[in-house]
Write an enzyme that holds these catalytic residues in place. Structure first.
Site, PDB file in Angstrom:
ATOM      1  N   SER A 123       0.819  -1.207   0.000  1.00 41.85           N
ATOM      2  CA  SER A 123       0.000   0.000   0.000  1.00 41.85           C
ATOM      3  C   SER A 123       0.860   1.268   0.000  1.00 41.85           C
ATOM      4  CB  SER A 123      -0.904   0.020   1.225  1.00 41.85           C
ATOM      5  OG  SER A 123      -1.787  -1.060   1.196  1.00 41.85           O
TER       6      SER A 123
HETATM    7  N1  SAH Z   1      -1.418  -4.385   3.859  1.00 42.24           N
HETATM    8  C1  SAH Z   1      -0.651  -4.929   2.782  1.00 42.24           C
HETATM    9  C2  SAH Z   1      -1.403  -4.715   1.508  1.00 42.24           C
HETATM   10  C3  SAH Z   1      -1.307  -5.835   0.571  1.00 42.24           C
HETATM   11  S1  SAH Z   1      -2.354  -5.725  -0.848  1.00 42.24           S
HETATM   12  C4  SAH Z   1       0.747  -4.346   2.770  1.00 42.24           C
HETATM   13  O1  SAH Z   1       1.084  -3.572   3.654  1.00 42.24           O
HETATM   14  O2  SAH Z   1       1.505  -4.692   1.909  1.00 42.24           O
HETATM   15  C5  SAH Z   1      -3.791  -6.541  -0.332  1.00 42.24           C
HETATM   16  C6  SAH Z   1      -3.624  -7.986   0.014  1.00 42.24           C
HETATM   17  O3  SAH Z   1      -4.909  -8.515   0.244  1.00 42.24           O
HETATM   18  C7  SAH Z   1      -2.997  -8.853  -1.079  1.00 42.24           C
HETATM   19  O4  SAH Z   1      -1.836  -9.438  -0.582  1.00 42.24           O
HETATM   20  C8  SAH Z   1      -4.064  -9.913  -1.364  1.00 42.24           C
HETATM   21  O5  SAH Z   1      -3.535 -11.194  -1.633  1.00 42.24           O
HETATM   22  C9  SAH Z   1      -4.849  -9.891  -0.072  1.00 42.24           C
HETATM   23  N2  SAH Z   1      -6.213 -10.402  -0.124  1.00 42.24           N
HETATM   24  C10 SAH Z   1      -7.181 -10.202  -1.069  1.00 42.24           C
HETATM   25  N3  SAH Z   1      -8.303 -10.862  -0.733  1.00 42.24           N
HETATM   26  C11 SAH Z   1      -8.056 -11.486   0.456  1.00 42.24           C
HETATM   27  C12 SAH Z   1      -8.814 -12.328   1.310  1.00 42.24           C
HETATM   28  N4  SAH Z   1     -10.065 -12.691   1.040  1.00 42.24           N
HETATM   29  N5  SAH Z   1      -8.227 -12.778   2.439  1.00 42.24           N
HETATM   30  C13 SAH Z   1      -6.951 -12.454   2.760  1.00 42.24           C
HETATM   31  N6  SAH Z   1      -6.179 -11.676   1.992  1.00 42.24           N
HETATM   32  C14 SAH Z   1      -6.728 -11.195   0.848  1.00 42.24           C
END
Ligand code: SAH
Length: 275
Positions: A123
């Site tokens: 993010s």
């Molecule tokens: N907070 C993270 C953001 C990652 S992007 C950071 O600091 O990097 C969002 C993430 O949500 C992705 O890794 C994706 O795989 C995950 N995601 C999407 N749907 C999901 C679900 N149903 N359960 C768990 N993770 C999920």
């Protein structure tokens, strides 16, 4: 015997002079911070007196201390309207460059979402700062659930603020990387990381004082809404092409207050797991 000076053990992953809940807290030079995994549609205000992204990258390339680059990121976040000092201090304490591929490390302190593999992104700092600030508006929540741990960056920031951080990630490869990274940083098992479908939440550990999701579904899953404690706050993006950040406050057993915040673009919230 002379007086012994007790020093806390130093975690090499956290820069000296920065703050985290385990060490001393000193944000240098009037600096503040924030971060998130989304590309912003509604851009935060441009900050004229902060070095351009390329200059920041060059500074990192030149081998200057990443703490300095992080300080500039904090300053920019401050000037973009992030005012919660605790959130800024938490972001100052976490070395974001260690959460991305080495090849992208020089760009880690830009206000941008960066690829972390598997089609996902870390993010954007401003989005991370904004979302966590909203969660902390009436005080720091004691028990937080993060849906979509990705590379683990936001979880590490949350762990600077609060004692109980639960995280779910559905992509096995990302979960493995985040686990190894957070372990090396000494943040496991304090961060309780699990591999699974975050749309189901974590019923065994519910209720949570705060829930934060960094992936957007058409609607915020009802299961998550139900796992919020009364008085708790949930922040998550909602929508497919047009997305909006939503704040849900649980005001009673059967009542929630909904507030629509900024427009962002997040990666999609997907059901099930990816092995
Ligand atoms: N907070 C993270 C953001 C990652 S992007 C950071 O600091 O990097 C969002 C993430 O949500 C992705 O890794 C994706 O795989 C995950 N995601 C999407 N749907 C999901 C679900 N149903 N359960 C768990 N993770 C999920």
């Amino acid at each position: 015997m002379g007086n012994a000076i007790m020093r806390k053990p130093v975690n090499p992953y956290f820069a000296s002079g920065t703050s985290n809940r385990f060490g001393r807290s000193s944000l240098g030079g009037g600096v503040t911070a924030t971060n998130s995994n989304a590309r912003i549609l509604t851009r935060p205000p441009r900050v004229p007196d902060v070095p351009a992204t390329r200059e920041l990258s060059e500074m990192v390339n030149m081998g200057l201390n990443s703490e300095h680059a992080r300080g500039m990121m904090i300053q920019r976040l401050r000037e973009q309207g992030i005012t919660n000092e605790k959130v800024l201090a938490a972001m100052m304490a976490v070395p974001r460059h260690l959460f991305v591929d080495q090849g992208l490390a020089s760009r880690a302190y830009e206000d941008a979402a960066l690829p972390i593999g598997y089609g996902q992104t870390i993010s954007q700092p401003w989005v991370v700062a904004r979302m966590i600030s909203v969660l902390c508006e009436h005080g720091v929540p004691a028990k937080v659930l993060e849906v979509g741990g990705g590379c683990g960056y936001q979880a590490a920031v949350l762990a600077q603020l609060t004692r109980e951080v639960y995280v779910i990630e559905r992509v096995r490869g990302l979960y493995d990387q985040a686990r190894d990274r957070l372990k090396a940083m000494g943040l496991l098992p304090r961060i309780r990381l699990s591999y699974g479908d975050g749309m189901l939440g974590l019923p065994a550990s519910a209720p949570f004082d705060a829930i934060i999701a960094a992936a957007a579904g058409k609607e915020i899953p009802q299961t998550l809404i139900e796992q919020l404690a009364v008085g708790g706050r949930l922040i998550a993006p909602e929508g497919t092409t047009a997305q909006r950040l939503i704040l849900l406050e649980r005001t009673g057993t059967n009542t929630w207050k909904r507030t629509e915040l900024e427009s962002f673009r997040f990666v999609p919230l997907r059901g099930g797991v990816q092995s």
